[in-house]
Motif scaffolding. Sequence first.
Motif, PDB file in Angstrom:
ATOM      1  N   ALA A  41       0.845  -1.227   0.163  1.00  0.00           N
ATOM      2  CA  ALA A  41       0.048  -0.006  -0.013  1.00  0.00           C
ATOM      3  C   ALA A  41       1.027   1.236   0.009  1.00  0.00           C
ATOM      4  O   ALA A  41       0.575   2.112  -0.811  1.00  0.00           O
ATOM      5  CB  ALA A  41      -0.933   0.024   1.186  1.00  0.00           C
ATOM      6  N   LEU A  42       1.840   1.411   0.810  1.00  0.00           N
ATOM      7  CA  LEU A  42       2.849   2.478   0.817  1.00  0.00           C
ATOM      8  C   LEU A  42       3.610   2.622  -0.401  1.00  0.00           C
ATOM      9  O   LEU A  42       4.052   3.786  -0.653  1.00  0.00           O
ATOM     10  CB  LEU A  42       4.012   2.069   2.109  1.00  0.00           C
ATOM     11  N   ALA A  43       3.754   1.506  -1.170  1.00  0.00           N
ATOM     12  CA  ALA A  43       4.434   1.611  -2.463  1.00  0.00           C
ATOM     13  C   ALA A  43       3.528   2.019  -3.702  1.00  0.00           C
ATOM     14  O   ALA A  43       3.735   1.756  -4.881  1.00  0.00           O
ATOM     15  CB  ALA A  43       5.107   0.218  -2.991  1.00  0.00           C
ATOM     16  N   ASN A  44       2.180   2.284  -3.206  1.00  0.00           N
ATOM     17  CA  ASN A  44       1.194   2.664  -4.312  1.00  0.00           C
ATOM     18  C   ASN A  44       0.670   1.641  -5.075  1.00  0.00           C
ATOM     19  O   ASN A  44       0.278   1.800  -6.213  1.00  0.00           O
ATOM     20  CB  ASN A  44       1.513   3.817  -5.020  1.00  0.00           C
ATOM     21  N   CYS A  45       0.655   0.357  -4.568  1.00  0.00           N
ATOM     22  CA  CYS A  45       0.041  -0.741  -5.425  1.00  0.00           C
ATOM     23  C   CYS A  45      -1.271  -0.591  -4.997  1.00  0.00           C
ATOM     24  O   CYS A  45      -1.774  -0.332  -4.229  1.00  0.00           O
ATOM     25  CB  CYS A  45       0.521  -2.041  -4.959  1.00  0.00           C
ATOM     26  N   GLN A  46      -2.032  -1.167  -6.411  1.00  0.00           N
ATOM     27  CA  GLN A  46      -3.686  -1.117  -6.065  1.00  0.00           C
ATOM     28  C   GLN A  46      -4.038  -2.140  -5.585  1.00  0.00           C
ATOM     29  O   GLN A  46      -5.318  -2.236  -4.714  1.00  0.00           O
ATOM     30  CB  GLN A  46      -4.146  -1.081  -7.474  1.00  0.00           C
ATOM     31  N   ALA A  47      -3.297  -3.449  -5.478  1.00  0.00           N
ATOM     32  CA  ALA A  47      -3.669  -4.766  -5.003  1.00  0.00           C
ATOM     33  C   ALA A  47      -2.607  -5.560  -4.522  1.00  0.00           C
ATOM     34  O   ALA A  47      -1.478  -5.143  -4.895  1.00  0.00           O
ATOM     35  CB  ALA A  47      -4.573  -5.403  -6.199  1.00  0.00           C
ATOM     36  N   VAL A  48      -3.268  -6.504  -3.672  1.00  0.00           N
ATOM     37  CA  VAL A  48      -2.123  -7.695  -3.366  1.00  0.00           C
ATOM     38  C   VAL A  48      -2.782  -9.027  -3.620  1.00  0.00           C
ATOM     39  O   VAL A  48      -3.834  -9.070  -3.810  1.00  0.00           O
ATOM     40  CB  VAL A  48      -1.779  -7.658  -2.016  1.00  0.00           C
ATOM     41  N   LYS A  49      -1.746 -10.040  -3.956  1.00  0.00           N
ATOM     42  CA  LYS A  49      -2.321 -11.289  -4.482  1.00  0.00           C
ATOM     43  C   LYS A  49      -1.473 -12.227  -3.529  1.00  0.00           C
ATOM     44  O   LYS A  49      -0.499 -12.291  -3.413  1.00  0.00           O
ATOM     45  CB  LYS A  49      -2.091 -11.636  -5.842  1.00  0.00           C
ATOM     46  N   PHE A  50      -2.585 -13.260  -3.192  1.00  0.00           N
ATOM     47  CA  PHE A  50      -2.074 -14.246  -2.381  1.00  0.00           C
ATOM     48  C   PHE A  50      -2.203 -15.541  -3.149  1.00  0.00           C
ATOM     49  O   PHE A  50      -2.830 -15.520  -4.483  1.00  0.00           O
ATOM     50  CB  PHE A  50      -2.732 -14.376  -1.128  1.00  0.00           C
ATOM     51  N   GLN A  51      -1.785 -16.589  -2.608  1.00  0.00           N
ATOM     52  CA  GLN A  51      -2.166 -18.062  -3.373  1.00  0.00           C
ATOM     53  C   GLN A  51      -2.825 -18.875  -2.427  1.00  0.00           C
ATOM     54  O   GLN A  51      -2.524 -18.812  -1.150  1.00  0.00           O
ATOM     55  CB  GLN A  51      -0.940 -18.893  -3.817  1.00  0.00           C
ATOM     56  N   LYS A  52      -3.954 -19.602  -2.887  1.00  0.00           N
ATOM     57  CA  LYS A  52      -4.380 -20.564  -1.919  1.00  0.00           C
ATOM     58  C   LYS A  52      -4.768 -22.083  -2.749  1.00  0.00           C
ATOM     59  O   LYS A  52      -4.884 -22.040  -3.801  1.00  0.00           O
ATOM     60  CB  LYS A  52      -5.999 -20.000  -1.519  1.00  0.00           C
TER      61      LYS A  52
END
Length: 113
Positions: A41-52
């Motif tokens: 978020a601090l790096a101005n990414c719009q989303a984060v992705k995990f793996q399930k």
Amino acid sequence: MNLNIDNFEINENSKVYIIAEIGINHNGDINIAKKLIEASALANCQAVKFQKRTIDVVYSPDELRALRNSPYGETNGDLKYGLEFGKEEYGEIDSFSKKNNIIWFASCWDEQS
């Protein structure tokens, strides 16, 4: 053609939509996952992705029994189970991501996931 993800419109004139790949780099630790979300978020990414993944579906019994030394135990299965988040952790990820104004999602390895 336009694509809307949450309140972000993607088109030929928009900024790049950046997704930070967290995957399983949280090492099975929700606090590390939160730090990675916050950094994204601090790096101005719009989303984060995990793996399930559903460990018993994705890996064969032989693969899970295979010897593999890790902080989680002596088998590959111990490692795979140690890295996997469940419903409770994803609930925390959801709340934490909302507080940090970042979208999260997970790429699923199987139907059950």
